[in-house]
Scaffold this active site. Sequence first.
Site, PDB file in Angstrom:
ATOM      1  N   CYS A   1       0.850  -1.193   0.000  1.00 37.40           N
ATOM      2  CA  CYS A   1       0.000   0.000   0.000  1.00 37.40           C
ATOM      3  C   CYS A   1       0.893   1.253   0.000  1.00 37.40           C
ATOM      4  CB  CYS A   1      -0.898   0.004   1.233  1.00 37.40           C
ATOM      5  SG  CYS A   1      -2.050   1.406   1.264  1.00 37.40           S
TER       6      CYS A   1
ATOM      7  N   ASP B   1       0.477   3.787   1.679  1.00 37.33           N
ATOM      8  CA  ASP B   1       0.467   4.367   3.024  1.00 37.33           C
ATOM      9  C   ASP B   1       1.901   4.614   3.532  1.00 37.33           C
ATOM     10  OD1 ASP B   1       0.355   4.521   5.988  1.00 37.33           O
ATOM     11  OD2 ASP B   1      -1.770   4.089   5.687  1.00 37.33           O
TER      12      ASP B   1
ATOM     13  N   ARG C   1       3.101   4.766   6.311  1.00 40.98           N
ATOM     14  CA  ARG C   1       3.516   4.051   7.522  1.00 40.98           C
ATOM     15  C   ARG C   1       3.976   2.621   7.243  1.00 40.98           C
ATOM     16  NH1 ARG C   1      -2.119   5.210  10.311  1.00 40.98           N
ATOM     17  NH2 ARG C   1      -2.644   4.657   8.167  1.00 40.98           N
TER      18      ARG C   1
ATOM     19  N   HIS D   1      -2.234  -3.827   5.052  1.00 43.13           N
ATOM     20  CA  HIS D   1      -2.035  -3.453   6.452  1.00 43.13           C
ATOM     21  C   HIS D   1      -3.376  -3.152   7.109  1.00 43.13           C
ATOM     22  CE1 HIS D   1      -2.652   0.986   5.907  1.00 43.13           C
ATOM     23  NE2 HIS D   1      -2.397   0.643   4.671  1.00 43.13           N
TER      24      HIS D   1
ATOM     25  N   CYS E   1      -6.179   0.155   6.993  1.00 43.46           N
ATOM     26  CA  CYS E   1      -5.952   0.736   5.665  1.00 43.46           C
ATOM     27  C   CYS E   1      -7.092   1.687   5.284  1.00 43.46           C
ATOM     28  CB  CYS E   1      -5.829  -0.379   4.631  1.00 43.46           C
ATOM     29  SG  CYS E   1      -5.498   0.233   2.962  1.00 43.46           S
TER      30      CYS E   1
HETATM   31 ZN   LIG Z   1      -3.424   1.292   3.029  1.00 41.36          ZN
END
Ligand SMILES: [Zn+2]
Length: 211
Positions: free
Chosen positions: A42, A44, A46, A98, A101
């Site tokens: 992803c 993302d 993090r 994750h 999400c």
């Molecule tokens: Zn995500």
Amino acid sequence: MHSYEKLLLENKAWAAEKVSEDPEYFVRLSHLQTPEFLWIGCSDSRVPANEITGTQPGEIFVHRNVANLVINTDVNLLSVLDYAVTHLKVRHVIVCGHYGCGGIKAATTQTDFKAVLNMWLRNIKDVYRLHRDELNAIKDEESRCDRLVELNVQEQVLNLAKTSIVQRAWKNEQRPHLHGWVYGLKDGIIKQVFEMPAGTHIDAIYEYEGL
Ligand SMILES: [Zn+2]
């Protein structure tokens, strides 16, 4: 100093540190790329692939998009997959989602995110519909989303197995193994949720002849 200037400054410090540890570090890396893994994760911020797996530059070939989707008309993803599997000859392809999400959560709502995001998130809504009975039985909203994160990873691994790119490598070289993992933002631990060793049979309608 602008925030982006800090990135450039940090970069200089990082490069200097690497060279002080190993003077040949960049020379070696610039000549060779033989990663064993393709990571589809992803976007993302993090979930940085190298950092959470303790790997170095050169070890993982990476593709990231919102909610780590494998879509059979996505030329970007398919180019990365083809290059990694056919040319770099990676041994493992990892789809890593994750918990928590935002893309997955958004897809479970009826909110109109406008054209492009609606189009992208539609793929996750399809995963929801495929597993509706199991998901609807989970009363707690967060737990339901977490399970959808896992099922989404599973479906994306299946989408990889449906490609002739993967099937051809399976037939001729018994690789790559496909892995569906989910990373926990709260504890930093990766959970294995779905594994497909090279050569696993899928619904025959997706299996190509004469590869
Ligand atoms: Zn995500």
